[in-house]
Design an enzyme around this catalytic site. Structure first.
Site, PDB file in Angstrom:
ATOM      1  N   HIS A 237     -43.878  25.786  13.291  1.00  0.00           N
ATOM      2  CA  HIS A 237     -42.582  25.115  13.431  1.00  0.00           C
ATOM      3  C   HIS A 237     -41.432  26.050  13.062  1.00  0.00           C
ATOM      4  O   HIS A 237     -40.411  26.086  13.729  1.00  0.00           O
ATOM      5  CB  HIS A 237     -42.538  23.863  12.539  1.00  0.00           C
ATOM      6  CG  HIS A 237     -43.465  22.769  12.997  1.00  0.00           C
ATOM      7  ND1 HIS A 237     -43.019  21.519  13.348  1.00  0.00           N
ATOM      8  CD2 HIS A 237     -44.801  22.741  13.172  1.00  0.00           C
ATOM      9  CE1 HIS A 237     -44.046  20.763  13.707  1.00  0.00           C
ATOM     10  NE2 HIS A 237     -45.149  21.480  13.600  1.00  0.00           N
TER      11      HIS A 237
ATOM     12  N   ASP B 114     -36.116  20.001  12.293  1.00  0.00           N
ATOM     13  CA  ASP B 114     -37.405  19.594  12.795  1.00  0.00           C
ATOM     14  C   ASP B 114     -37.451  18.071  12.752  1.00  0.00           C
ATOM     15  O   ASP B 114     -36.972  17.461  11.784  1.00  0.00           O
ATOM     16  CB  ASP B 114     -38.504  20.189  11.914  1.00  0.00           C
ATOM     17  CG  ASP B 114     -39.872  20.117  12.585  1.00  0.00           C
ATOM     18  OD1 ASP B 114     -40.344  21.161  13.046  1.00  0.00           O
ATOM     19  OD2 ASP B 114     -40.448  19.001  12.656  1.00  0.00           O
TER      20      ASP B 114
ATOM     21  N   ALA C  43     -52.268  38.710  13.966  1.00  0.00           N
ATOM     22  CA  ALA C  43     -52.522  39.364  15.248  1.00  0.00           C
ATOM     23  C   ALA C  43     -51.292  39.232  16.145  1.00  0.00           C
ATOM     24  O   ALA C  43     -50.633  38.205  16.125  1.00  0.00           O
ATOM     25  CB  ALA C  43     -53.704  38.701  15.932  1.00  0.00           C
TER      26      ALA C  43
ATOM     27  N   GLN D  72     -52.855  18.572  18.703  1.00  0.00           N
ATOM     28  CA  GLN D  72     -53.778  19.432  19.459  1.00  0.00           C
ATOM     29  C   GLN D  72     -54.743  18.678  20.380  1.00  0.00           C
ATOM     30  O   GLN D  72     -54.961  19.097  21.523  1.00  0.00           O
ATOM     31  CB  GLN D  72     -54.532  20.354  18.502  1.00  0.00           C
ATOM     32  CG  GLN D  72     -53.571  21.255  17.725  1.00  0.00           C
ATOM     33  CD  GLN D  72     -54.158  21.752  16.421  1.00  0.00           C
ATOM     34  OE1 GLN D  72     -55.364  21.677  16.204  1.00  0.00           O
ATOM     35  NE2 GLN D  72     -53.306  22.252  15.541  1.00  0.00           N
TER      36      GLN D  72
END
Ligand SMILES: *[C@@H]1O[C@H](CO)[C@@H](O)[C@H](O)[C@H]1NC(C)=O
Length: 464
Positions: free
Chosen positions: A22, A128, A340, A382
């Site tokens: 977020h 948010d 990553a 998800q």
């Protein structure tokens, strides 16, 4: 106050939910808005500001410098360690953050009053959607306006809201997928309550921003605008650089993963990552490892523990791989234990598939790089995003069925999913469709593209 402020009749204050995915989105939105010469303030706790800046390594440092970061002191919070063996994948270890929200509220209110200047025509608070209670005192300021930012897909927001409100209006049957995970199964009871409590504080907002694109989710954005109580939505996503010019470029410190990818065949590598706030059990890691060794597909696997509430606090657990795995797979793949460069990995021509928890950031990044997804949803939005990806957009397949959330996915099953995604006609079709999304994203970011005009329209609206 610097001269910049005096010229600007409008200032923007961003209030992110303090979890990586977020914070990242609001930081990027901050850069976009500040590029229109509007001063942008970013208010988060000291540790969270440090975290989001540290991980924003693909953002131009000059863009970051223009953002005014405000460190809100957070009294030391004791966070439990993430528990990979808990019965829910929901990050319950972050619950203490939510308990600190009354403190955030006090800091925010002080900041808001401090930033009010007689020359500001309007103070625009972009928070948010989950931080509505924190910014509630904005209501008492006559020239303040609040906008709720949704960091998830329009698809999941719509169906969550629809369900939570008791399906207050009709949605055409062909738009409702056959198997829709219910909101209760995706969250903890405490968190669902917390969300429902925000609704009261959302009443005063002027509008909504959502990080998606009409080129992908127009149907669901239109429906969201029809939800009673909802207002205008600006769909300002995805907005990531579709052609990446990495600052690491050809320099020596280019990430090891990327130089390894350079040596692989086009579309031959599967990238595996389950996001920043969940961890996987050793048992499950073992099954994934076995499948990777057996299917002989090149891979990059991000194997990290979930972020703690304070990522700078000491690390507690390092996931265990089967004995000798790294040695045996030396030529096959790479294990990444820290951060990553996901967008660059996805954008690399050697990457052909993404095994993902289907967090919305990951979905958007994958689509904007034209990479199909093997979906392994864990919690929150998800499971619904996985339905969107596999059933609606048809750019992915399901590895882990939501109805089997409590079970371990066996290696034979993972192996089959990897084969279907990476080496089958069906997978090629998904890759083609994903590529088409990439193209339409590129267009949407062009001068007259939908994403670009939505952002322009939002900026015009707040500076009206
Ligand atoms: C939306 O999310 C994507 C994926 O993380 C990110 O690259 C982009 O900058 C975000 N856009 C906004 C406006 O927050």
């Amino acid at each position: 106050m610097d001269s910049h402020h005096k010229q600007s009749p409008v200032i923007v204050i961003m209030v992110p939910l303090p979890v990586q995915s977020h914070m990242n989105q609001l930081l990027r939105l901050s850069c976009l808005i500040s590029s229109h010469n509007i001063p942008v303030h970013y208010a988060a706790s000291t540790v969270h500001n440090r975290q989001v800046k540290l991980r924003a390594d693909d953002i131009d440092p000059l863009d970051l410098e223009r953002i005014h970061f405000h460190d809100m002191p957070l009294r030391p919070i004791v966070f439990p360690s993430p528990n990979p063996h808990s019965s829910t994948k929901f990050p319950t270890h972050l619950q203490p953050l939510i308990e600190a929200f009354p403190l955030f509220r006090r800091h925010f209110t002080v900041l808001l009053h401090g930033l009010l200047s007689p020359t500001a025509k309007r103070v625009v608070v972009i928070h948010d959607a989950l931080m509505a209670s924190v910014v509630q005192d904005s209501v008492s300021i006559p020239n303040a306006e609040t906008y709720a930012f949704t960091a998830s897909s329009a698809f999941s927001s719509l169906f969550d809201l629809w369900e939570a409100m008791g399906k207050p209006f009709q949605i055409a049957a062909e738009v409702v997928p056959s198997e829709l995970p219910s909101v209760e199964d995706c969250l903890t009871f405490e968190f669902l309550n917390f969300i429902l409590n925000q609704i009261e504080f959302l009443k005063f907002r002027t509008g909504d921003l959502i990080n998606t694109s009409r080129s992908v989710e127009a149907t669901y954005i239109d429906l969201l605008e029809k939800v009673p109580g909802n207002k205008r939505y600006w769909a300002v996503g995805p907005m990531n650089p579709v052609t990446i010019c990495s600052k690491h470029g050809n320099s020596n410190n280019r990430d090891k993963c990327l130089s390894w990818l350079d040596k692989q065949a086009p579309k031959s590598v599967i990238y595996i990552s389950f996001g920043t706030i969940t961890s996987v059990t050793d048992e499950q890691i073992n099954e994934i490892a076995i499948s990777l060794e057996q299917c002989n597909t090149k891979f990059i696997w991000v194997l990290r523990n979930a972020d703690k509430g304070d990522i700078f606090a000491e690390e507690c657990r390092s996931a265990e791989l089967p004995e000798g795995f790294e040695k045996r797979t030396e030529c096959l793949g790479k294990i990444v234990r820290d951060w990553a460069p996901q967008l660059e990995i996805l954008g690399h021509p050697s990457t052909g598939g993404f095994m993902s928890h289907c967090g919305w950031n990951s979905c958007l990044e994958s689509l904007s790089m034209g990479v199909p997804i093997a979906a392994w949803p864990m919690h929150s939005d998800q499971p619904k995003n996985a339905v969107l990806i596999s059933e609606v957009l048809r750019v992915g397949l399901i590895v882990k069925k939501w109805t089997h959330a409590q079970e371990i996915v066996e290696s034979s099953h993972i192996k089959e999913a990897v084969r279907r995604l990476m080496a089958s006609e069906e997978g090629d079709q998904m890759r083609k469709r994903a590529h088409a999304f990439r193209e339409s994203f590129k267009q949407s970011l062009g001068n007259d593209g939908v994403s670009c005009t939505e952002l322009e329209s939002f900026v015009a609206h707040i500076t009206r």
